[in-house]
Design an enzyme around this catalytic site. Structure first.
Site, short mmCIF file in Angstrom:
data_model
loop_
_atom_site.label_atom_id
_atom_site.label_comp_id
_atom_site.label_asym_id
_atom_site.label_seq_id
_atom_site.Cartn_x
_atom_site.Cartn_y
_atom_site.Cartn_z
CG LEU A 32 -7.07 6.10 15.72
CD1 LEU A 32 -7.77 5.51 14.66
CD2 LEU A 32 -8.21 5.98 17.07
CG HIS A 36 -7.64 4.25 19.97
ND1 HIS A 36 -6.49 5.02 19.87
CD2 HIS A 36 -8.57 4.63 20.93
CE1 HIS A 36 -6.70 5.94 20.81
NE2 HIS A 36 -7.94 5.86 21.48
#
Ligand code: PAF
Length: 277
Positions: A32, A36
């Site tokens: 991530l 994100h």
């Protein structure tokens, strides 16, 4: 945050939640990053129950692609999601989503072989198929995607509308590093030297946008940018100016256009795009 791997278990939970809370799903392949995080933050503004899925989906990778080496950072990802107050992390094993070899696939023939699909013509059927499964498993009201993967988001929205999935697709702006490089999990493959030059794609999109504004035609705009990108040592996959809905090349830009580029530096395939209005 609950971490769930079993699709049946999460389906039972969302069946109870959906009538009383708006569910937001952010499908990811993990590792991530800021992109994100911005999707999760958008979700939190309108959904009351946030599900993030992390699943490196084998069926969207080609045989010579980086499925095995795709960055996986479960510890760091969990911490980020906990800190953001996500309700459920759905991180199934491959066997949980594909207990048998998958034989049902979703295709959009008119879009899947354009732009990124020219050289990765298997890719979008793998993406659409897994996203449809994730929608059926997590039953969200909203699902969030980034503009960096414009073609993916367009196709997911098309699938959602044409197959009557009961949810809305939200598209969030591309998150960029300070020098303009679009944030991506694969940027970690870039060497220091490649990283320094990697924002060239963004700069060339901006230059193309400026040329169109001055009234230059798409064909000469594209030619100029292709030369610039190749002169800087990138292996160009495509540089195109297309209709944002059909992804077909435009001879003339009247109101809106998608300017999209994909090029390889070293081992890393970079993609980026801008909407010209
Ligand atoms: O964009 C991605 O990370 C993936 O393509 C997605 C949408 C999670 C499907 O595997």
């Amino acid at each position: 945050m609950k971490v769930i791997k079993d699709p049946v278990k999460i389906q039972a939970i969302v069946d109870r939640i959906r009538p009383v809370k708006k569910i937001g799903l952010i499908p990811t392949m993990g590792a991530l990053h800021k992109g994100h995080i911005s999707l999760i933050e958008s979700a939190k503004k309108e959904a009351e129950f946030i599900i993030v899925s992390i699943f490196v989906n084998p069926i969207q990778f080609g045989p010579k692609e980086d499925y095995k080496n795709y960055p996986r950072k479960p510890g760091e990802d969990n911490k980020i999601l906990e800190d953001l107050g996500v309700d459920i992390l759905f991180s199934p094993f491959v066997i949980d989503l594909y207990p048998n070899p998958q034989t049902t696939f979703i295709h959009i023939p008119s879009l899947e072989k354009l732009l990124c699909g020219k050289v990765r013509n298997w890719h979008f059927k793998g993406v659409l198929t897994v996203v449809a499964k994730l929608f059926n498993i997590t039953k969200p009201h909203f699902s969030y995607f980034g503009q960096k993967d414009y073609q993916q988001a367009l196709m997911i929205r098309r699938m959602t509308n044409e197959l009557n999935f009961d949810l809305k697709i939200r598209l969030s702006p591309t998150i960029r590093e300070d020098d303009g490089l679009a944030v991506s999990s694969r940027n970690i493959y870039l060497s220091n030297e490649e990283r320094k030059r990697a924002n060239l794609l963004y700069l060339s999109l901006k230059e193309a946008e400026a040329s169109l504004r001055k009234g230059e035609d798409p064909i000469s705009t594209i030619e100029k940018q292709k030369l610039l990108i190749e002169k800087n040592g990138f292996i160009l996959n495509y540089f195109e100016i297309v209709d944002p809905e059909t992804l077909k090349p435009l001879d003339e830009v009247k109101d809106r256009a998608l300017i999209a580029v994909s090029a390889k530096t070293g081992k890393t395939m970079l993609i980026d795009n801008l909407i010209y209005e």
